[in-house]
Design an enzyme around this catalytic site. Sequence first.
Site, PDB file in Angstrom:
ATOM      1  N   GLY A  11      -1.326  -5.402  -4.542  1.00 45.24           N
ATOM      2  CA  GLY A  11      -2.258  -6.498  -4.262  1.00 45.24           C
ATOM      3  C   GLY A  11      -2.836  -7.118  -5.521  1.00 45.24           C
ATOM      4  N   ARG A  81      -8.283   2.162  -3.110  1.00 41.40           N
ATOM      5  CA  ARG A  81      -9.331   2.853  -2.358  1.00 41.40           C
ATOM      6  C   ARG A  81      -9.274   2.513  -0.879  1.00 41.40           C
ATOM      7  NH1 ARG A  81     -14.887   1.317  -4.907  1.00 41.40           N
ATOM      8  NH2 ARG A  81     -15.729   2.604  -3.267  1.00 41.40           N
ATOM      9  N   HIS A 177     -17.030   1.954 -15.468  1.00 40.44           N
ATOM     10  CA  HIS A 177     -16.512   1.063 -14.427  1.00 40.44           C
ATOM     11  C   HIS A 177     -16.532   1.723 -13.053  1.00 40.44           C
ATOM     12  CE1 HIS A 177     -14.333  -2.253 -12.670  1.00 40.44           C
ATOM     13  NE2 HIS A 177     -13.262  -1.521 -12.404  1.00 40.44           N
TER      14      HIS A 177
END
EC number: 1.1.1.37
Length: 311
Positions: A11, A81, A177
């Site tokens: 993606g 995730r 991050h």
Amino acid sequence: MKVAVLGAAGGIGQALALLLKTQLPSGSELSLYDIAPVTPGVAVDLSHIPTAVKIKGYSGEDAKPALAGADIVLISAGVARKPGMDRSDLFNVNAGIVRNLVEQIAITCPKACIGIITNPVNTTVAIAAEVLKKAGVYDKNKLFGVTTLDIIRSNTFVAELKGKQPQDINVPVIGGHSGVTILPLLSQVSGISFSEQEVADLTKRIQNAGTEVVEAKAGGGSATLSMGQAAARFGLSLVRALQGENGVVECAYVESDGKHARFFAQPILLGKDGVAERKDIGTLSAFEQNALSSMLDTLKQDIELGETFIK
């Protein structure tokens, strides 16, 4: 200038490849690699876009043909995730993927600038550094954790809250991050003041923005499109700096002077050889100073996890 995207069928990778195909300078080369067999087709698809950027796709276990002659390598390969996961749950799978790809970079294009997008970035950058060190080709000025998504989110959320144009806002974001390690320096945004409550709420929203997207996608993915845009911004800034443009500054997670942690996200001046200067983080508010102190243990543990994975 040759840019390679590793994980180009995912993606983030597809969004990043699209933006690079449309925005890289004329005459650039774009190389797409992914283990997935669709990757050469992604390159063919993008090749129909009328820009003077040569593009080729590669698939399979061996990334080396895609890496040959690369000046910049952007790594977005790995699993994404899902709801209920945090970035550290990704470690078990993604650590091995990053190690494998960086080992191939060390052999094929050891002088390339490397931007790591694959989470958990706090840890995967440390893994990459140790792999490069082992191979005897580590240059701390050429390895970056891409944290640009934290900056673009901060700029967007501040602009929304204050009714400003997002392109006029520049929020430096330091630390790491993920979660509490993400620290937006709202006190340094020129011409805008925030109440204590606004600072607390904005900071929390910026830190949890990834989860906001994961939950909104209801199991259908994570932040791929905004991350693609963020990675493209960072990659294009790097291209401009490598080609000699002066004054290109971005925040990124780099090996620092070790004052806070071995790796630390901060504003950096980019130059012809990668990092030209690690800029000072400036004066922090009491809230920011406190947030910095309390996140450092988490950040150091994340880094250590990566170091011990290789050692």
